[in-house]
Enzyme design. Structure first.
Site, mmCIF file in Angstrom:
data_model
loop_
_atom_site.group_PDB
_atom_site.id
_atom_site.type_symbol
_atom_site.label_atom_id
_atom_site.label_comp_id
_atom_site.label_asym_id
_atom_site.label_seq_id
_atom_site.Cartn_x
_atom_site.Cartn_y
_atom_site.Cartn_z
ATOM 1 N N SER A 243 -9.481 1.634 3.208
ATOM 2 C CA SER A 243 -8.659 2.448 2.340
ATOM 3 C C SER A 243 -7.674 1.634 1.506
ATOM 4 O O SER A 243 -7.172 2.142 0.510
ATOM 5 C CB SER A 243 -7.911 3.485 3.173
ATOM 6 O OG SER A 243 -7.012 2.871 4.064
ATOM 7 N N SER B 3 -9.635 -0.515 7.347
ATOM 8 C CA SER B 3 -9.044 -0.445 6.000
ATOM 9 C C SER B 3 -8.417 -1.746 5.540
ATOM 10 O O SER B 3 -8.122 -1.891 4.349
ATOM 11 C CB SER B 3 -7.970 0.639 5.963
ATOM 12 O OG SER B 3 -8.535 1.908 6.107
ATOM 13 N N LYS C 68 0.851 -1.196 0.000
ATOM 14 C CA LYS C 68 0.000 0.000 0.000
ATOM 15 C C LYS C 68 0.881 1.238 0.000
ATOM 16 O O LYS C 68 1.913 1.267 0.703
ATOM 17 C CB LYS C 68 -0.888 -0.051 1.248
ATOM 18 C CG LYS C 68 -1.949 1.038 1.346
ATOM 19 C CD LYS C 68 -2.807 0.813 2.589
ATOM 20 C CE LYS C 68 -3.879 1.875 2.776
ATOM 21 N NZ LYS C 68 -4.732 1.609 3.950
#
Lengths: 477, 477
Positions: B148, B172, B74
């Protein structure tokens, strides 16, 4: 009657029939009556106290670990049917119930005699910030008694009660112990329930114990400590009975700050007494190691400079908004600042603290405990009143970091200055090492050969070996 | 080549000589090239990736637990020599070093392929708040991918990489797992180092793991987890190897919220799939117990209503002060509010949270884990954009409390809606029960017989028995 009120002497007298609980209660009241009226904010009535004594007398002394033991309670802790003031008359309320800790002590046979004076809202390390006056230091009333648990310390030092409950957020249970020649145990955070305590900094507050010797502190601790699910900050003891980290061993290693990290504010007597105390620990077989004290000092500074004063504001927000003049002017000046910080500031300080905490963790792999002065110096009331905030702050140099860093600690008397004023050191370990520290405190007290408090007595029973009734832990971390 | 990238299949191929690490890297790049460009913010160059593959090929596959395993990172986690953006071009910087977790995975033979898209500054559970576009949901691009960690989830679901790193502050790492048919492990707070992570809420952030199955999540976890003293929030695992609380047992008891505490926002498909999942747990021999979910829900609300958004403000305070227009408008609207609260508010919320935490503790004496939906419903992009803040908030109903209450959790796929969109449940336990939850997730995956992610493959190896190399603890509490 020149009887020592240490718990062993009282227990012996009860068991031998030398005196009854009622006799002792009458003696307690006589001693209080004859003493400084500023120590106590409220003393329970003779009728009610003697009624309790009678109830206890009907029981078997062997069934109650604190049978007939008189104790004092700092006036920010509830005792049923007595007012709680936190040394602020406008805050005063009547408590319907005992604080959990008081209830447990009472159930074990101890008798709460009354409520003692303190720095208002437990804010201060000096003992002079109270509309109820300044309890005289047990050795010389020209010197500050130390605070905030001033009355709780002085009452024990003068032999009015056997032990007392104080509170300790930033040093309030240790500084007055130092200045009155007492053992001051600041238990691990959450080990004693805070139900029934007026919060100062709710996330940090601990109910603390003042006693004449380590044995008595341990006796009170074992009764007082219990996991209380109704107190959000209560914690079960996570260390198993067998954990080597909680047990006493001969020859343990202790850390001391490096010389330039020590601070005595010009007080050579306290410096010399500290060096003597360290030498005594070494003579007892403990191994000294100089450690880097800087993360502890940095955490201590954070308490003063950081957002934790917002907790004090939170605790009395209604009062301080509606009637700020109800507060002692120094207390008000300090607590009013609590509304200034933002949540962003609060988290910023929390991150810094967390980093200091992480930094200190590895230290405990090489030392079993730390030994620092409890305070760097001792001021007279006159000195203090010339610069009340800065000199108060000086007194927290070795104490402010303790709860922020989640440590256990015991203040223990170790000597006297040439002016015959007491000095002591503080033993420090991670949370839940309370009894280990008490066992070291006992060895030190025995070796120091001092009298207990301001009494003429010496009696140092060995503390009992570690043996907690700790509940198994459901959750850790 | 229609090869499954699960770690067992890759390892078998490497050991048998069916393909080389270089072959797999070329296949990874081909799959990424052929796929949705919005999944990745940055892919490392073929030259550099193949050079890494060559280095690994010189080693013995048996010496490296993640030999030649490609993974995605990420883009709020540093990978050396690649830019980190947190999905904000104006925040972009080049990382000199790998985040600690990336470095450990790399040292174990895994290869970080590049950086994946996310809700800007990891703020959101939707996956649509990024200037780099919306990664299409692996099953239907009309549906939100979840966030997210949107790109990290989709890249694994599409079989572009074997596993990925996400982050999980408030859900997330779990919501995108649910919406893309993956296992999403939110490790215990502090179990994986946060060094090299762009903070969202520094006190709560966890690096998380998306994987095709529980075995792969465990393989990544065992390499990634380590105590990092340079990370203030890192914690050694306090549960001993022998602790019965961390081990899997047949017939364990699981808690479910009472019916009126469940919330599906009108989604009957998700409700039915949840009931089926619970029935499957029972069929597997686990014992169901209805519990009071209210303190969890109250803690979840606190995250939204409370001061924790101040942490998000703290993390980007320079940027948001100097160039607020650099932020995605929804992200900016949320984070700007972080400056409003006072430190008094922050402590007030902390006290409430502490009370909820204390309230939940006793629950773990009667249940071994909880099983809730991972999300109550799944929105299309069109639905979401009509009410971006409220619908995002709905998605956190079962996730927001997790780090506030210091829990471990694993999102596990359990079924599909009539429209062939995935659904999953989340298994929850106290901190440091991560592997216990993975072992239950494995049983569920095996029984559910679903394909892995959006691939055509099924491969569910049993997780390894609990066996942590946890350091002995110096300090507890």
């Amino acid at each position: 009657m020149n009887l020592s009120f240490d718990t062993t002497t009282l227990r012996e007298g009860y068991l031998s029939g030398k005196f009854t609980v009622s006799d002792i209660i009458r003696e307690v009241l006589a001693r209080i009556e004859a003493g400084d009226s500023k120590i106590w904010i409220c003393v329970d009535t003779a009728d009610r106290l003697l009624a309790q004594a009678k109830e206890i007398e009907e029981k078997d002394p062997n069934s109650l670990p604190l049978y007939g033991i008189p104790f004092a309670v700092k006036d920010n802790i509830d005792v049923a049917k007595l007012p709680t003031t936190a040394a602020c008359p406008d805050y005063r309320y009547f408590a319907d119930e005992d604080a959990t800790v008081v209830a447990q002590l009472r159930a074990a046979g101890a008798i709460p005699i009354g409520k003692t004076n303190l720095d208002q809202f437990a804010t201060g390390l000096v003992g002079v910030r109270s509309p109820y006056g300044i309890p005289g230091n047990a050795f010389d009333p020209q010197y500050i008694p130390g605070g905030s648990s001033s009355g709780s310390a002085v009452s024990v030092a003068l032999g009015q009660v056997s032990f007392s409950l104080g509170t300790d957020t930033a040093g309030s249970g240790r500084v007055p112990a130092c200045f009155n020649n007492l053992v001051g145990l600041k238990p691990s955070r959450g080990l004693l329930s805070s139900t029934g305590l007026v919060p100062a900094c709710k996330s940090l507050d601990c109910i603390s114990i003042f006693a004449l010797n380590a044995f008595d502190a341990q006796a009170a601790l074992r009764v007082a400590a219990s996991y209380d699910p109704s107190d959000a900050y209560s914690r079960p003891n996570p260390l198993s009975l067998e954990s080597p980290r909680r047990a006493y061993r001969d020859g343990m290693t202790f850390g001391v700050p490096s010389p330039e990290q020590l601070q005595f504010f010009g007080d050579e007597n306290y410096l010399n007494l500290y060096l003597q105390s360290i030498a005594r620990l070494e003579a007892l077989g403990f191994k000294k190691q100089v450690i880097d004290f800087s993360p502890f000092l940095a955490a201590a500074r954070l308490l003063y400079e950081g957002p934790w004063v917002a907790e004090r504001y939170w605790a009395i927000q209604d009062l301080i908004k509606d009637a700020p003049e109800a507060l002692h002017p120094v207390t008000r000046a300090i607590i009013e600042k609590g509304i200034d910080g933002t949540a962003v500031d609060a988290f910023d300080a929390t991150y810094k603290l967390q980093a200091f905490r992480q930094e200190t963790l590895s230290l405990w792999e090489s030392v079993d405990f730390l030994a620092t002065p409890t305070a760097g110096t001792h001021y007279t009331i006159e000195q203090l009143e010339a610069d009340p905030i800065q000199l108060n702050s000086n007194l927290g140099y070795y104490t402010n970091f303790m709860n922020l860093l989640d440590l256990s600690s015991v203040a223990v008397p170790t000597g006297f200055t040439p002016k015959k004023m007491p000095f002591g050191i503080t033993l420090i370990a991670p949370a839940f090492h309370d009894e280990k520290l008490l066992s070291i405190a006992h060895k030190l007290q025995l070796a120091s050969e001092l009298r207990m408090g301001a009494t003429e007595h010496q009696r140092f029973e060995p503390v009992l070996p570690a043996q907690w009734d700790s509940a198994p832990i459901a959750v850790c971390g």
